[in-house]
Design a protein around this motif. Structure first.
Motif, PDB file in Angstrom:
ATOM      1  N   VAL A   9       7.450  61.607  23.905  1.00 49.97           N
ATOM      2  CA  VAL A   9       6.819  60.356  23.489  1.00 49.97           C
ATOM      3  C   VAL A   9       5.709  60.620  22.485  1.00 49.97           C
ATOM      4  CG1 VAL A   9       5.467  58.375  24.265  1.00 49.97           C
ATOM      5  CG2 VAL A   9       7.398  59.171  25.636  1.00 49.97           C
ATOM      6  N   PHE A  10       4.876  61.622  22.748  1.00 48.42           N
ATOM      7  CA  PHE A  10       3.758  61.900  21.837  1.00 48.42           C
ATOM      8  C   PHE A  10       4.249  62.389  20.473  1.00 48.42           C
ATOM      9  CE2 PHE A  10       0.921  62.103  25.649  1.00 48.42           C
ATOM     10  CZ  PHE A  10       0.000  61.148  25.198  1.00 48.42           C
ATOM     11  N   ASN A  11       5.338  63.138  20.442  1.00 49.48           N
ATOM     12  CA  ASN A  11       5.899  63.554  19.152  1.00 49.48           C
ATOM     13  C   ASN A  11       6.367  62.351  18.340  1.00 49.48           C
ATOM     14  OD1 ASN A  11       6.152  66.433  18.263  1.00 49.48           O
ATOM     15  ND2 ASN A  11       6.786  66.711  20.378  1.00 49.48           N
ATOM     16  N   ILE A  12       7.024  61.393  18.999  1.00 43.82           N
ATOM     17  CA  ILE A  12       7.488  60.196  18.282  1.00 43.82           C
ATOM     18  C   ILE A  12       6.298  59.348  17.850  1.00 43.82           C
ATOM     19  CG2 ILE A  12       8.852  58.079  18.450  1.00 43.82           C
ATOM     20  CD1 ILE A  12      10.735  59.513  20.289  1.00 43.82           C
ATOM     21  N   LEU A  13       5.289  59.248  18.704  1.00 40.52           N
ATOM     22  CA  LEU A  13       4.084  58.507  18.331  1.00 40.52           C
ATOM     23  C   LEU A  13       3.423  59.125  17.103  1.00 40.52           C
ATOM     24  CD1 LEU A  13       2.399  57.698  21.771  1.00 40.52           C
ATOM     25  CD2 LEU A  13       3.412  56.077  20.163  1.00 40.52           C
ATOM     26  N   ALA A  14       3.419  60.459  17.033  1.00 40.93           N
ATOM     27  CA  ALA A  14       2.845  61.127  15.865  1.00 40.93           C
ATOM     28  C   ALA A  14       3.603  60.733  14.596  1.00 40.93           C
ATOM     29  CB  ALA A  14       2.890  62.642  16.061  1.00 40.93           C
ATOM     30  N   TYR A  15       4.926  60.679  14.705  1.00 35.86           N
ATOM     31  CA  TYR A  15       5.751  60.280  13.557  1.00 35.86           C
ATOM     32  C   TYR A  15       5.428  58.846  13.135  1.00 35.86           C
ATOM     33  CZ  TYR A  15      10.017  59.096  10.975  1.00 35.86           C
ATOM     34  OH  TYR A  15      10.915  58.664  10.032  1.00 35.86           O
ATOM     35  N   ILE A  16       5.279  57.962  14.112  1.00 30.68           N
ATOM     36  CA  ILE A  16       4.956  56.565  13.805  1.00 30.68           C
ATOM     37  C   ILE A  16       3.568  56.469  13.172  1.00 30.68           C
ATOM     38  CG2 ILE A  16       4.471  54.307  14.837  1.00 30.68           C
ATOM     39  CD1 ILE A  16       6.618  54.982  16.952  1.00 30.68           C
ATOM     40  N   LYS A  17       2.592  57.181  13.740  1.00 30.67           N
ATOM     41  CA  LYS A  17       1.236  57.164  13.182  1.00 30.67           C
ATOM     42  C   LYS A  17       1.255  57.606  11.720  1.00 30.67           C
ATOM     43  CE  LYS A  17      -0.984  56.144  17.065  1.00 30.67           C
ATOM     44  NZ  LYS A  17      -1.606  54.807  17.251  1.00 30.67           N
ATOM     45  N   HIS A  18       2.022  58.661  11.434  1.00 36.50           N
ATOM     46  CA  HIS A  18       2.122  59.115  10.045  1.00 36.50           C
ATOM     47  C   HIS A  18       2.721  58.030   9.158  1.00 36.50           C
ATOM     48  CE1 HIS A  18       3.479  61.114   6.437  1.00 36.50           C
ATOM     49  NE2 HIS A  18       4.707  60.728   6.734  1.00 36.50           N
ATOM     50  N   ARG A  19       3.801  57.410   9.610  1.00 39.84           N
ATOM     51  CA  ARG A  19       4.449  56.367   8.801  1.00 39.84           C
ATOM     52  C   ARG A  19       3.500  55.213   8.517  1.00 39.84           C
ATOM     53  NH1 ARG A  19      10.157  56.096   8.629  1.00 39.84           N
ATOM     54  NH2 ARG A  19       9.752  54.188   7.449  1.00 39.84           N
ATOM     55  N   ARG A  20       2.532  55.024   9.382  1.00 39.20           N
ATOM     56  CA  ARG A  20       1.541  53.959   9.178  1.00 39.20           C
ATOM     57  C   ARG A  20       0.328  54.448   8.380  1.00 39.20           C
ATOM     58  NH1 ARG A  20       3.028  49.473  11.258  1.00 39.20           N
ATOM     59  NH2 ARG A  20       4.215  49.272  13.197  1.00 39.20           N
ATOM     60  N   GLY A  21       0.366  55.700   7.985  1.00 38.49           N
ATOM     61  CA  GLY A  21      -0.732  56.225   7.183  1.00 38.49           C
ATOM     62  C   GLY A  21      -1.907  56.736   7.984  1.00 38.49           C
ATOM     63  N   HIS A  22      -1.717  56.944   9.290  1.00 44.05           N
ATOM     64  CA  HIS A  22      -2.799  57.407  10.161  1.00 44.05           C
ATOM     65  C   HIS A  22      -2.538  58.869  10.543  1.00 44.05           C
ATOM     66  CE1 HIS A  22      -3.852  53.251  10.171  1.00 44.05           C
ATOM     67  NE2 HIS A  22      -2.865  52.875  10.982  1.00 44.05           N
ATOM     68  N   ASP A  23      -2.676  59.768   9.571  1.00 44.00           N
ATOM     69  CA  ASP A  23      -2.295  61.153   9.808  1.00 44.00           C
ATOM     70  C   ASP A  23      -3.229  61.884  10.760  1.00 44.00           C
ATOM     71  OD1 ASP A  23       0.121  61.415   8.339  1.00 44.00           O
ATOM     72  OD2 ASP A  23      -1.021  61.337   6.482  1.00 44.00           O
ATOM     73  N   GLU A  24      -4.514  61.544  10.767  1.00 41.08           N
ATOM     74  CA  GLU A  24      -5.426  62.200  11.710  1.00 41.08           C
ATOM     75  C   GLU A  24      -5.057  61.821  13.145  1.00 41.08           C
ATOM     76  OE1 GLU A  24      -7.529  64.477  11.178  1.00 41.08           O
ATOM     77  OE2 GLU A  24      -7.550  64.449   8.992  1.00 41.08           O
ATOM     78  N   ALA A  25      -4.704  60.558  13.353  1.00 38.53           N
ATOM     79  CA  ALA A  25      -4.251  60.127  14.688  1.00 38.53           C
ATOM     80  C   ALA A  25      -2.942  60.818  15.052  1.00 38.53           C
ATOM     81  CB  ALA A  25      -4.089  58.607  14.731  1.00 38.53           C
ATOM     82  N   ALA A  26      -2.092  61.037  14.052  1.00 40.02           N
ATOM     83  CA  ALA A  26      -0.833  61.746  14.292  1.00 40.02           C
ATOM     84  C   ALA A  26      -1.105  63.159  14.781  1.00 40.02           C
ATOM     85  CB  ALA A  26       0.005  61.773  13.016  1.00 40.02           C
ATOM     86  N   LEU A  27      -2.093  63.823  14.184  1.00 37.23           N
ATOM     87  CA  LEU A  27      -2.441  65.174  14.622  1.00 37.23           C
ATOM     88  C   LEU A  27      -2.908  65.178  16.073  1.00 37.23           C
ATOM     89  CD1 LEU A  27      -4.306  66.530  11.465  1.00 37.23           C
ATOM     90  CD2 LEU A  27      -2.014  67.151  12.252  1.00 37.23           C
ATOM     91  N   GLY A  28      -3.643  64.139  16.469  1.00 35.79           N
ATOM     92  CA  GLY A  28      -4.083  64.027  17.862  1.00 35.79           C
ATOM     93  C   GLY A  28      -2.911  63.918  18.815  1.00 35.79           C
ATOM     94  N   CYS A  29      -1.894  63.145  18.436  1.00 38.86           N
ATOM     95  CA  CYS A  29      -0.693  63.018  19.277  1.00 38.86           C
ATOM     96  C   CYS A  29       0.042  64.346  19.386  1.00 38.86           C
ATOM     97  CB  CYS A  29       0.236  61.956  18.690  1.00 38.86           C
ATOM     98  SG  CYS A  29      -0.392  60.261  18.797  1.00 38.86           S
ATOM     99  N   LEU A  30       0.115  65.079  18.282  1.00 39.90           N
ATOM    100  CA  LEU A  30       0.803  66.370  18.304  1.00 39.90           C
ATOM    101  C   LEU A  30       0.060  67.373  19.176  1.00 39.90           C
ATOM    102  CD1 LEU A  30       1.889  66.643  14.562  1.00 39.90           C
ATOM    103  CD2 LEU A  30       3.336  66.126  16.534  1.00 39.90           C
TER     104      LEU A  30
END
Length: 469
Positions: free
Chosen positions: A53-74
């Motif tokens: 789930v967290f890996n997919i959330l990271a992908y979604i965060k990136h697609r929304r332009g929230h790369d720092e949040a994506a790193l947190g999910c990863l």
């Protein structure tokens, strides 16, 4: 970074097996719909699937332009993998490291991206492959990711788990993934029998409660309810708080008409996921089913008892469905369900408001027909506006799609015409309706009395949401 170095890094990134190279968002699906489906699903929300789930959330965060949040999910995904799969942490982390590399690349941090590409390469070189390996664990990781995304990904997920099982046929996790994929593909695109895969998954892991619930649902459809209910009882006893088990069990009890038990399980699931739109939707639908049951109740219970229970069920159905509507979750017919419930409670302004909200949505042909039928019922039985009811029944019938709603609206138009002609043989509206129906090739037959007349009697609150829907 030189152009040559950038091109080399991009070439390596494209070889990685991860969410950025799997094309998870299907063509035509919006990112909002994808996120709603992934984040609100009641499946795979338990601890053993959190890394997925967290890996997919990271992908979604990136697609929304929230790369720092994506790193947190990863980071969360990596921590979970280290804890849950300590002995296979490197192989299980390859997907997460690939996602890290892509996010850092898009952040303009090529050195960090290269660091994670190198981590992937060092593991893959052990298998004589530069950046991707054909290991059962990697097939498994992709399989769970695709199951999480649902839809057309289920077919690919099944293939992933089949490949994993070729290398390790007695692996309980791989068998569980295959069983879930087979269950989802039972009726589409080609009928498949998930019973054997589900039994195999349970045999390899007797503690697989979700597989037990899925098998119980399948057996229920095969009229083998005894074994199914035993499996559900075992699953609930072994995993009393697992969301996917609670929801699957609720589905089984709803199918058999045990609405109170289904609601009890859904409310328990909501304790753990209080803002989950899917759970609120299922609970709202169960309470709505109770409303329809009460309206049809002609047993020993008195009118005052039925009125009290009806009001209680309406209030609960409205509460849960409003939670769905307020969350902007993409669930079918929520606004028209709310409209019909408000109409049932005599709150016609609220009913009109939600009907109009539904008319403003982009709907499939069948959904449009359902809406015209319900709104026509509302006009006919609540507002006593026969002309507007006729208009909506005609609009619904004109939609070129054969459905049970089409036949219901044709029958209503025929009934209205018959009643009007019984009063005035030259009624122009009635004659126009009969001509319209004849042009459609509708067979003229005596109009049947439907349940609305009973539901519209003085014994109950008037109904726009009759059981015939």
């Amino acid at each position: 970074m030189s152009e040559t170095t950038r091109n080399t890094l991009e070439s390596c990134l494209r070889q990685l097996k991860c969410h950025f190279t799997w094309n998870l968002v299907e063509g035509g699906k919006s990112l909002d719909d994808f996120e709603d489906e992934v984040c609100n699903t009641t499946e795979f929300q338990n601890n053993e699937f959190k890394a997925t789930v967290f890996n997919i959330l990271a992908y979604i965060k990136h697609r929304r332009g929230h790369d720092e949040a994506a790193l947190g999910c990863l980071q969360r995904a990596e921590e979970l993998i280290q804890r849950e799969h300590a002995e296979q942490a490197d192989i299980r982390s390859l997907v997460t490291w690939g996602n890290y590399a892509w996010v850092y690349y898009h952040l303009g941090r090529p050195a960090d991206a290269q660091m994670y590409v190198d981590k992937v390469r060092r593991v893959c070189e052990k298998f004589r492959s530069p950046y991707r390996i054909e290991s059962p664990e990697m097939h498994c990781e992709e399989g769970w990711a695709r199951l999480q995304c649902g839809g057309k990904h289920n077919e690919r997920a099944k293939v992933c788990f089949e490949k994993a099982l070729e290398r390790n046929p007695r692996n309980a996790e791989f068998s569980s993934g295959l069983a879930i994929a087979s269950y989802r593909l039972d009726t589409w695109p080609l009928p498949q029998d998930p019973v054997d895969p589900l039994r195999r998954a349970i045999q390899l892991n007797p503690d697989n409660r979700y597989a037990k619930v899925l098998l119980a649902l399948k057996l229920q459809g095969m009229k083998e309810e005894g074994e199914g209910e035993r499996l559900v009882e075992e699953a609930l006893e072994g995993a009393p708080c697992a969301t996917d088990v609670l929801c699957g069990a609720a589905k089984l009890f709803k199918r058999k008409g045990a609405l109170d038990k289904a609601i009890e399980l859904l409310l328990k699931a909501l304790e753990g996921m209080p803002n989950n739109a899917y759970l609120h939707y299922y609970a709202g639908c169960c309470y709505r089913a109770k409303v329809l049951d009460i309206l049809q109740d002609t047993g020993k219970n008195g009118v005052s008892w039925r009125r009290e229970k009806l009001q209680e069920a309406i209030e609960q159905a409205v509460y849960h469905l409003k939670r769905v509507e307020e969350a902007d979750a993409n669930h079918p017919c929520v606004c028209s369900y709310l409209a019909c419930l408000y109409a049932q409670a005599g709150q016609y302004d609220e009913a009109e408001c939600y009907f109009q909200k539904e008319f403003c949505k982009e709907l499939s042909p069948v959904a449009k027909q359902v809406l015209h039928l319900r709104y026509g019922n509302f006009q006919l039985y609540q507002l006593k506006s026969e002309d507007r009811a006729i208009h909506h029944f005609i609009q619904g019938v004109k939609i070129k799609h054969d459905s049970k709603e089409t036949e219901k609206m044709k029958n209503k138009l025929q009934k209205i015409a018959s009643v009007r002609l019984s009063r005035n043989g030259a009624d122009s509206v009635a004659l126009h309706l009969l001509e319209f129906l004849q042009e459609l090739g509708t067979e003229m037959r005596p109009a049947e009395e439907k349940s609305e007349r009973h539901l519209d009697s003085a014994s109950f609150l008037p109904s726009a949401s009759s059981p015939e829907e």
